[in-house]
Design a protein around this motif. Sequence first.
Motif, mmCIF file in Angstrom:
data_model
loop_
_atom_site.group_PDB
_atom_site.id
_atom_site.type_symbol
_atom_site.label_atom_id
_atom_site.label_comp_id
_atom_site.label_asym_id
_atom_site.label_seq_id
_atom_site.Cartn_x
_atom_site.Cartn_y
_atom_site.Cartn_z
ATOM 1 N N TRP A 24 45.000 66.155 -78.253
ATOM 2 C CA TRP A 24 45.321 65.420 -77.684
ATOM 3 C C TRP A 24 45.756 65.573 -75.791
ATOM 4 O O TRP A 24 44.792 65.532 -74.808
ATOM 5 C CB TRP A 24 46.285 63.798 -78.034
ATOM 6 N N CYS A 25 46.898 66.184 -75.712
ATOM 7 C CA CYS A 25 46.769 67.262 -74.815
ATOM 8 C C CYS A 25 45.853 68.121 -73.676
ATOM 9 O O CYS A 25 46.774 68.093 -72.249
ATOM 10 C CB CYS A 25 48.378 67.957 -74.503
ATOM 11 N N LEU A 28 45.153 65.429 -70.596
ATOM 12 C CA LEU A 28 46.031 65.762 -69.669
ATOM 13 C C LEU A 28 45.825 66.561 -68.300
ATOM 14 O O LEU A 28 45.757 67.667 -68.677
ATOM 15 C CB LEU A 28 47.516 65.763 -70.145
ATOM 16 N N PRO A 47 52.830 62.184 -77.164
ATOM 17 C CA PRO A 47 51.970 61.336 -75.799
ATOM 18 C C PRO A 47 53.070 60.547 -74.832
ATOM 19 O O PRO A 47 52.917 61.294 -73.750
ATOM 20 C CB PRO A 47 51.222 60.231 -76.132
ATOM 21 N N LYS A 51 53.630 62.540 -71.273
ATOM 22 C CA LYS A 51 52.908 61.368 -70.111
ATOM 23 C C LYS A 51 53.849 61.551 -68.260
ATOM 24 O O LYS A 51 53.858 61.280 -67.582
ATOM 25 C CB LYS A 51 52.306 60.648 -70.220
ATOM 26 N N ILE A 54 54.831 64.229 -66.621
ATOM 27 C CA ILE A 54 53.677 65.043 -65.861
ATOM 28 C C ILE A 54 53.605 63.371 -65.073
ATOM 29 O O ILE A 54 54.059 63.938 -63.757
ATOM 30 C CB ILE A 54 52.433 64.639 -66.667
ATOM 31 N N VAL A 64 49.454 60.643 -64.421
ATOM 32 C CA VAL A 64 49.152 60.268 -65.403
ATOM 33 C C VAL A 64 49.053 58.602 -65.174
ATOM 34 O O VAL A 64 50.096 57.973 -64.857
ATOM 35 C CB VAL A 64 50.163 60.517 -66.846
#
Length: 66
Positions: A24-25, A28, A47, A51, A54, A64
């Motif tokens: 999933w990353c 990003l 997650p 997020k 980031i 994000v």
Amino acid sequence: MSTCTRCNSTFECGMADAMDAPCWCAALPPLPVDALPDPGNARCLCPSCLKAWIARKAPPDTAVQG
């Protein structure tokens, strides 16, 4: 299952958990390893934590959302 090094929550990591789909990353914005919370021990973040990290480290136009 993987464990987040920041909050200790469990989550699925496509790399560490050897899943067939990309992690999933990968969707990003990228961060250099030295921008991670503990660059000498670069491990997965969940997650929510990734997020948030980031959002603090990335320039405003690449932060994000959600």
